[in-house]
Design an enzyme around this catalytic site. Structure first.
Site, PDB file in Angstrom:
ATOM      1  N   GLU A   1     -12.445 -40.219 -65.235  1.00  0.00           N
ATOM      2  CA  GLU A   1     -12.806 -38.976 -64.573  1.00  0.00           C
ATOM      3  C   GLU A   1     -13.985 -39.199 -63.625  1.00  0.00           C
ATOM      4  O   GLU A   1     -14.645 -40.245 -63.669  1.00  0.00           O
ATOM      5  CB  GLU A   1     -13.174 -37.934 -65.648  1.00  0.00           C
ATOM      6  CG  GLU A   1     -12.031 -37.581 -66.592  1.00  0.00           C
ATOM      7  CD  GLU A   1     -10.966 -36.694 -65.934  1.00  0.00           C
ATOM      8  OE1 GLU A   1     -10.620 -36.902 -64.757  1.00  0.00           O
ATOM      9  OE2 GLU A   1     -10.470 -35.780 -66.619  1.00  0.00           O
TER      10      GLU A   1
ATOM     11  N   HIS B   1      -8.588 -39.349 -60.570  1.00  0.00           N
ATOM     12  CA  HIS B   1      -8.729 -40.290 -61.685  1.00  0.00           C
ATOM     13  C   HIS B   1      -7.578 -41.287 -61.717  1.00  0.00           C
ATOM     14  O   HIS B   1      -6.452 -40.979 -61.382  1.00  0.00           O
ATOM     15  CB  HIS B   1      -8.919 -39.595 -63.036  1.00  0.00           C
ATOM     16  CG  HIS B   1      -7.745 -38.832 -63.581  1.00  0.00           C
ATOM     17  ND1 HIS B   1      -7.888 -37.618 -64.215  1.00  0.00           N
ATOM     18  CD2 HIS B   1      -6.423 -39.101 -63.636  1.00  0.00           C
ATOM     19  CE1 HIS B   1      -6.709 -37.190 -64.634  1.00  0.00           C
ATOM     20  NE2 HIS B   1      -5.796 -38.071 -64.286  1.00  0.00           N
TER      21      HIS B   1
ATOM     22  N   ASP C   1      -3.878 -45.580 -71.116  1.00  0.00           N
ATOM     23  CA  ASP C   1      -4.659 -44.601 -71.879  1.00  0.00           C
ATOM     24  C   ASP C   1      -3.852 -43.952 -72.988  1.00  0.00           C
ATOM     25  O   ASP C   1      -2.627 -44.092 -73.054  1.00  0.00           O
ATOM     26  CB  ASP C   1      -5.236 -43.528 -70.929  1.00  0.00           C
ATOM     27  CG  ASP C   1      -4.221 -43.042 -69.896  1.00  0.00           C
ATOM     28  OD1 ASP C   1      -3.012 -43.234 -70.112  1.00  0.00           O
ATOM     29  OD2 ASP C   1      -4.639 -42.476 -68.876  1.00  0.00           O
TER      30      ASP C   1
ATOM     31  N   ASP D   1      -7.953 -35.002 -59.470  1.00  0.00           N
ATOM     32  CA  ASP D   1      -9.381 -35.236 -59.207  1.00  0.00           C
ATOM     33  C   ASP D   1      -9.649 -36.703 -58.835  1.00  0.00           C
ATOM     34  O   ASP D   1     -10.791 -37.135 -58.771  1.00  0.00           O
ATOM     35  CB  ASP D   1     -10.237 -34.826 -60.423  1.00  0.00           C
ATOM     36  CG  ASP D   1      -9.905 -35.624 -61.682  1.00  0.00           C
ATOM     37  OD1 ASP D   1      -9.018 -36.509 -61.623  1.00  0.00           O
ATOM     38  OD2 ASP D   1     -10.536 -35.372 -62.731  1.00  0.00           O
TER      39      ASP D   1
HETATM   40  C1  GLP Z   1      -2.490 -38.463 -66.438  1.00  0.00           C
HETATM   41  C2  GLP Z   1      -2.671 -39.950 -66.650  1.00  0.00           C
HETATM   42  C3  GLP Z   1      -2.869 -40.685 -65.339  1.00  0.00           C
HETATM   43  C4  GLP Z   1      -1.816 -40.251 -64.334  1.00  0.00           C
HETATM   44  C5  GLP Z   1      -1.901 -38.761 -64.105  1.00  0.00           C
HETATM   45  C6  GLP Z   1      -0.939 -38.258 -63.033  1.00  0.00           C
HETATM   46  O1  GLP Z   1      -3.687 -37.812 -66.249  1.00  0.00           O
HETATM   47  N1  GLP Z   1      -3.772 -40.255 -67.504  1.00  0.00           N
HETATM   48  O2  GLP Z   1      -2.785 -42.077 -65.566  1.00  0.00           O
HETATM   49  O3  GLP Z   1      -2.030 -40.924 -63.123  1.00  0.00           O
HETATM   50  O4  GLP Z   1      -1.610 -38.156 -65.361  1.00  0.00           O
HETATM   51  O5  GLP Z   1       0.094 -37.494 -63.563  1.00  0.00           O
HETATM   52  P1  GLP Z   1       1.286 -36.889 -62.736  1.00  0.00           P
HETATM   53  O6  GLP Z   1       2.159 -38.022 -62.339  1.00  0.00           O
HETATM   54  O7  GLP Z   1       1.953 -35.978 -63.725  1.00  0.00           O
HETATM   55  O8  GLP Z   1       0.705 -36.179 -61.568  1.00  0.00           O
END
Ligand code: GLP
Length: 271
Positions: free
Chosen positions: A143, A138, A67, A136
């Site tokens: 989402e 994702h 993304d 959440d």
């Molecule tokens: C973002 C990314 C996700 C990732 C998530 C978790 O939202 N788009 O792909 O899994 O962060 O982040 P963290 O590792 O900081 O909890």
């Protein structure tokens, strides 16, 4: 799906990095799907270390990120383009022409999303997709209520995701975009192999829903239950609310596929 429970975050991260390294050694032109977020920073530290110390070769590796934020230029310090350069691409011998992220600045986002899918297909599809998970549930930025067959597209972020991710914008939380371009759940499920990594107690509740709850678009990570070759690696903290913890520990200690990895532990990083 296989769930692997490791004692500490350091052990879980080491195992994830070693698994990616093994796949890259088996197939030098691996098509690797990459993720961002804090959890992945340590994975990329270890991969960079394996490149420096053990000659792990990225020269033929092709990458596709999950993304990118809409409205941030690639050289914006908060973009995922910048994140990937900082944490991985600038530290290993990857050819930047083989690295791909969605174009969050495209005038025609739908056309850019289609082109991204076409590029993945032209490389023969994703061999291995690395995933983290949002609070959440994702994966990528899929989402709640994202179609479980969705493809790469632009997506509005939930207020919760905006609040959590804006903490990565330092003293500019207001610059956190409201929308992102993300691979779809269907795009992710098309990868030949998937590895999801989650660490820390703040992920325990969502991991229980995603792994042991029903498949639902309200928790898009639950769709991974449909994937025939998905490994989920958690530390004891992120796995703390799972019912079948003993079974998951047994799998790692007894399944032949995991034998080469049983001595992989936190290399004293104290994560
Ligand atoms: C973002 C990314 C996700 C990732 C998530 C978790 O939202 N788009 O792909 O899994 O962060 O982040 P963290 O590792 O900081 O909890």
């Amino acid at each position: 799906m296989e769930v692997i429970l490791r004692p500490t975050a350091g052990d879980a991260v080491q195992l994830t990095a070693r698994l990616i390294a093994a796949r890259l050694r088996e197939k030098h032109d691996l098509v690797l799907g990459l993720a961002t977020g804090r959890t992945m920073e340590v994975v990329y530290d270890i991969l960079a270390g394996l490149h420096t110390n053990e000659g792990l070769d990225f020269s033929l590796c092709r990458t596709f990120n999950l993304d990118e934020y809409i409205g941030l230029t690639p050289d914006d310090p908060h973009s995922y383009h910048s994140y990937m350069k900082k944490h991985l691409f600038s530290r290993v011998n990857i050819d930047l022409r083989n690295t791909h992220l969605p174009d969050g600045m495209a005038v025609d986002l739908k056309a850019a999303a289609r082109r991204y899918e076409e590029k993945i297909a032209a490389c023969g599809g994703l061999d291995l997709q690395l995933l983290g998970i949002g609070h959440d549930g994702h994966i990528g930025f899929n989402e709640p209520l994202s179609s479980l067959r969705s493809r790469t597209r632009d997506k509005s972020l939930t207020p919760d995701t905006i609040a959590v991710n804006s903490t990565m914008f330092g003293d500019e939380p207001h610059r956190m975009p409201r929308r992102a371009m993300t691979m779809g759940v269907g795009t992710i499920l098309d990868a030949r192999e998937i590895v999801l990594l989650a660490t820390g107690a703040s992920k325990a509740a969502i991991m229980a829903k995603a792994l042991e709850g029903p498949v639902t678009s309200m928790v898009t990570a639950s769709a991974l239950q449909w994937h025939p070759a998905c490994k989920v690696i958690v530390d004891e903290a992120a796995g703390g609310a799972l019912k079948e913890r003993d079974y998951y520990r047994w799998i790692f200690e007894n399944e032949p596929d995991w034998a080469p990895y049983r001595d992989v532990a936190d290399a004293g990083r104290g994560i």
